[in-house]
Design a protein around this motif. Sequence first.
Motif, PDB file in Angstrom:
ATOM      1  N   ARG A   1       0.800  -1.232   0.000  1.00 34.88           N
ATOM      2  CA  ARG A   1       0.000   0.000   0.000  1.00 34.88           C
ATOM      3  C   ARG A   1       0.827   1.274   0.000  1.00 34.88           C
ATOM      4  O   ARG A   1       0.283   2.359   0.133  1.00 34.88           O
TER       5      ARG A   1
ATOM      6  N   ARG B   1       0.156  -2.049 -10.582  1.00 35.81           N
ATOM      7  CA  ARG B   1      -0.560  -0.812 -10.337  1.00 35.81           C
ATOM      8  C   ARG B   1      -0.907  -0.760  -8.850  1.00 35.81           C
ATOM      9  O   ARG B   1      -1.259  -1.752  -8.245  1.00 35.81           O
ATOM     10  N   LEU B   2      -0.771   0.412  -8.270  1.00 34.40           N
ATOM     11  CA  LEU B   2      -1.084   0.549  -6.856  1.00 34.40           C
ATOM     12  C   LEU B   2      -2.536   0.981  -6.703  1.00 34.40           C
ATOM     13  O   LEU B   2      -2.911   2.065  -7.141  1.00 34.40           O
ATOM     14  N   PRO B   3      -3.382   0.136  -6.116  1.00 31.79           N
ATOM     15  CA  PRO B   3      -4.751   0.588  -5.891  1.00 31.79           C
ATOM     16  C   PRO B   3      -4.730   1.649  -4.801  1.00 31.79           C
ATOM     17  O   PRO B   3      -4.001   1.507  -3.816  1.00 31.79           O
TER      18      PRO B   3
ATOM     19  N   PHE C   1     -11.124  -2.304  -2.119  1.00 33.18           N
ATOM     20  CA  PHE C   1     -10.677  -1.186  -1.289  1.00 33.18           C
ATOM     21  C   PHE C   1     -11.552   0.046  -1.542  1.00 33.18           C
ATOM     22  O   PHE C   1     -11.785   0.859  -0.659  1.00 33.18           O
ATOM     23  N   ARG C   2     -12.065   0.158  -2.780  1.00 35.71           N
ATOM     24  CA  ARG C   2     -12.967   1.270  -3.092  1.00 35.71           C
ATOM     25  C   ARG C   2     -14.239   1.128  -2.262  1.00 35.71           C
ATOM     26  O   ARG C   2     -14.746   2.090  -1.706  1.00 35.71           O
TER      27      ARG C   2
ATOM     28  N   ALA D   1      -8.792  -4.006  -6.650  1.00 38.80           N
ATOM     29  CA  ALA D   1      -8.850  -2.623  -6.178  1.00 38.80           C
ATOM     30  C   ALA D   1     -10.276  -2.233  -5.794  1.00 38.80           C
ATOM     31  O   ALA D   1     -10.487  -1.396  -4.923  1.00 38.80           O
ATOM     32  N   GLU D   2     -11.246  -2.886  -6.434  1.00 34.93           N
ATOM     33  CA  GLU D   2     -12.640  -2.552  -6.150  1.00 34.93           C
ATOM     34  C   GLU D   2     -12.983  -2.772  -4.678  1.00 34.93           C
ATOM     35  O   GLU D   2     -13.786  -2.038  -4.102  1.00 34.93           O
TER      36      GLU D   2
ATOM     37  N   GLN E   1      -1.561  -8.300  -3.715  1.00 37.77           N
ATOM     38  CA  GLN E   1      -1.831  -7.598  -4.969  1.00 37.77           C
ATOM     39  C   GLN E   1      -2.963  -8.250  -5.744  1.00 37.77           C
ATOM     40  O   GLN E   1      -3.481  -7.668  -6.688  1.00 37.77           O
TER      41      GLN E   1
ATOM     42  N   ARG F   1      -5.382   3.452  -1.616  1.00 36.98           N
ATOM     43  CA  ARG F   1      -5.862   2.897  -0.369  1.00 36.98           C
ATOM     44  C   ARG F   1      -6.426   4.012   0.502  1.00 36.98           C
ATOM     45  O   ARG F   1      -5.711   4.655   1.261  1.00 36.98           O
TER      46      ARG F   1
END
Lengths: 237, 518
Positions: free
Chosen positions: B76, B268-270, B162-163, B159-160, B155, B272
């Motif tokens: 993160r 790619r870094l989601p 964390f959204r 990402a969703e 990883q 956070r």
Amino acid sequence: MHGGGGVISVKGLRVEQGEFALRATFEVPRGRRVAVAGPSGAGKSTLLGVLGGYVPAAAGTIHVDSVDVTDTAPDARGIAMLFQDGNLFPHLSVAQNVGLGVRPALRLSAAEKDRVRAALDRVGLGAFADRKPGALSGGQQSRAALARVLLQRAPVLLLDEPFAALGPALRTEMLALTSEVVTESRATMMMVTHAPTEVADMVDDLIFVDAGEVAPPAPAGDVLANPPAALRAYLGG
Amino acid sequence: MARRAHPISKTPGIVAAVLIVAAVLAAFVAIGSRVEGTTGLRNAEWQAVRFTLVQAFFSALLSVGLAVPVARALARRRLPGHALLVTLLGAPFILPVIVAVLGLLAIFGRSGWLNIALGAMGLPEVSIYGAHGVVLAHVFFNMPLATRLILQGWQAIPAEQFRMVAQLGLPPGVVFRVVEWPLLRQVVPGALALIFVICLTSFAVALTLGGGPRATTIELAIYQAFRFDFDLGRAAVLSLLQLAVAGGAALIALWFLPPMLVQRGQDRLPFRWDARRMSTRMLDAVWITFAAAFLLLPLASVVIAGLGGLTEMPGLVWRSAWTSIWVATLSTALLVALALPLTAWLAQARRGGFEGVTLLGLAASPLMLGTGWFILIYPYANPASLALPVTASVNALMALPFAVRILLPPMRQVLTDYGRLGAGLGLRGWPFWRIVLLPRLRPALGFAAGLAAALSVGDLGVVALFADPDVATLPLQMYRLLGSYRTDAAAGAALLLLTLALAMFWICDAWGRRRDIG
């Protein structure tokens, strides 16, 4: 090599895949063009797969020109096949990919190379011989695969919706080119389609597959003009 | 009945598997023939078994325990040098053990940086020798491995998720329970099992940092029974113990083992939203700094000390370096010759479980194999004259489980994607290998060969058992220099060995990544 198309003769064929079973008995005369239509999951791809030698048959026989090919390797059946995807090796150039239709090797004689070049010219890819498939558009990739089919000179050509991913205009164009290729090689052709009306002009007969039952080929015009109940339900309207 | 079309023959793979099993079985039989003549188990043997299990347990626990916060921080945060650090996490895997030990000595040893600092503060000095030194070295090697495994898992969280977490405003504790805990539960047992098994057969670390009744692994005990007492019977008994311990653990671990991935490319870094607070940022920075320092300081000290020692190296070192290069080359060639057909067979096998063949390499420890083969060779030839081929073969067997795990997923993929097309065009046998398989497998093959070459060039194991004073690989030569207190020369040899291992890995890996040949 063969002059012209082959006779496909299927007797008492059975394919079992878990719960699903496919049964077929039919004959396709020399040089005929047959559309294979039916709902999703009915067994269209399985039918072509077993004819091509990619799916084992549980019972029955397949003959091409009265030679029993039921247990023969896919490349020794006199059958060329195009799939929905993965028709080209991405790490080989277009010319190398097409050249594999001449002989399963990368090094070809000068005469064989000439044939590859002629086939590429025929499908309009003469300028793309050294490109990798990844650098081609979807339509160009289809052309390359068709060029290889030309060189394979197989008496039977099976098409499992190879143009399904193309747009309508491009698909029509590729179907027309396929039609020309088949005419030139005089091959017998079977083609899976989701839209029988779209190919009505370029095929002679239609095989309707429903829930694992393969109906024998019938003249496409007649069937589409007066479809049986199951086909009418599938076509809608 | 129609058969399924197989583009490539399974026979060479089955032959390779039979060869491997035969090589291991031959060692078993030889060992078995020697067990009778011994006096049975003494206290020392049981102590070795206990220490082996205990150190492996703590090594695995500490490695994974430290890896979790480091992986979480890396997942993160993007601090400067992030990509480099993640790449470096892969380095200990190909780092020769004895080089790392030298680096750790420079930091934690008697006159190391840590003790100098402690002395300046008036604190008592710590010793790196003994059980805790063994565990420390194992953590140095395996914490990065665990971090990579856990980071891969982290990883993989979309990402969703964390959204969604941000949208719902979930507090960190809930985020952990809902998102991160399920992941850890999936990844951590595999990492623990893998590291536990790796540490069970630890030899070079125990040889250099352990020893004595309280810090002797079974592997080291085999070596001592062999070298000091030439008691083949006792070495045989210990080998059987090693087999029971490591083999049993390897079998159990087979169910947990995570797949080895060829990891490349920019991740790619989601964003956070849940980790924006100052305190979590500080915490992450601390963990990343700690991991970087723990990894880099020993390596830096090897380079610094080595540069000074390069001129001190006797000619013997260069000769042993040359020996190491060809042992590693031979070993890599053997590995590729075994792994490719074996993987092709495994990829086409209907039933799973055959993969266990490769674990024989892990379960049958190097010194156990060495002992067995020594007993076989001894009556007919001087084992020392076969030291190098034996070393190359054992190294290949050791690298095999990793190579197969690297090659198997892409091999299956190629057969799925292009097996049909190849069959339709009549590509089978060697043409299918040459035209389809090898070009598609090339990146994985280069990576696997690189690992094998680096592991072999840096291996200090069975060669110590077989070699006489005239023959040495570079790691063995370095160990001898350390033993005779020629520290500067050893430091130079360490730098040379480090360079060799990295270069051999890089050459193979770069070959794999090069595209558009010919």
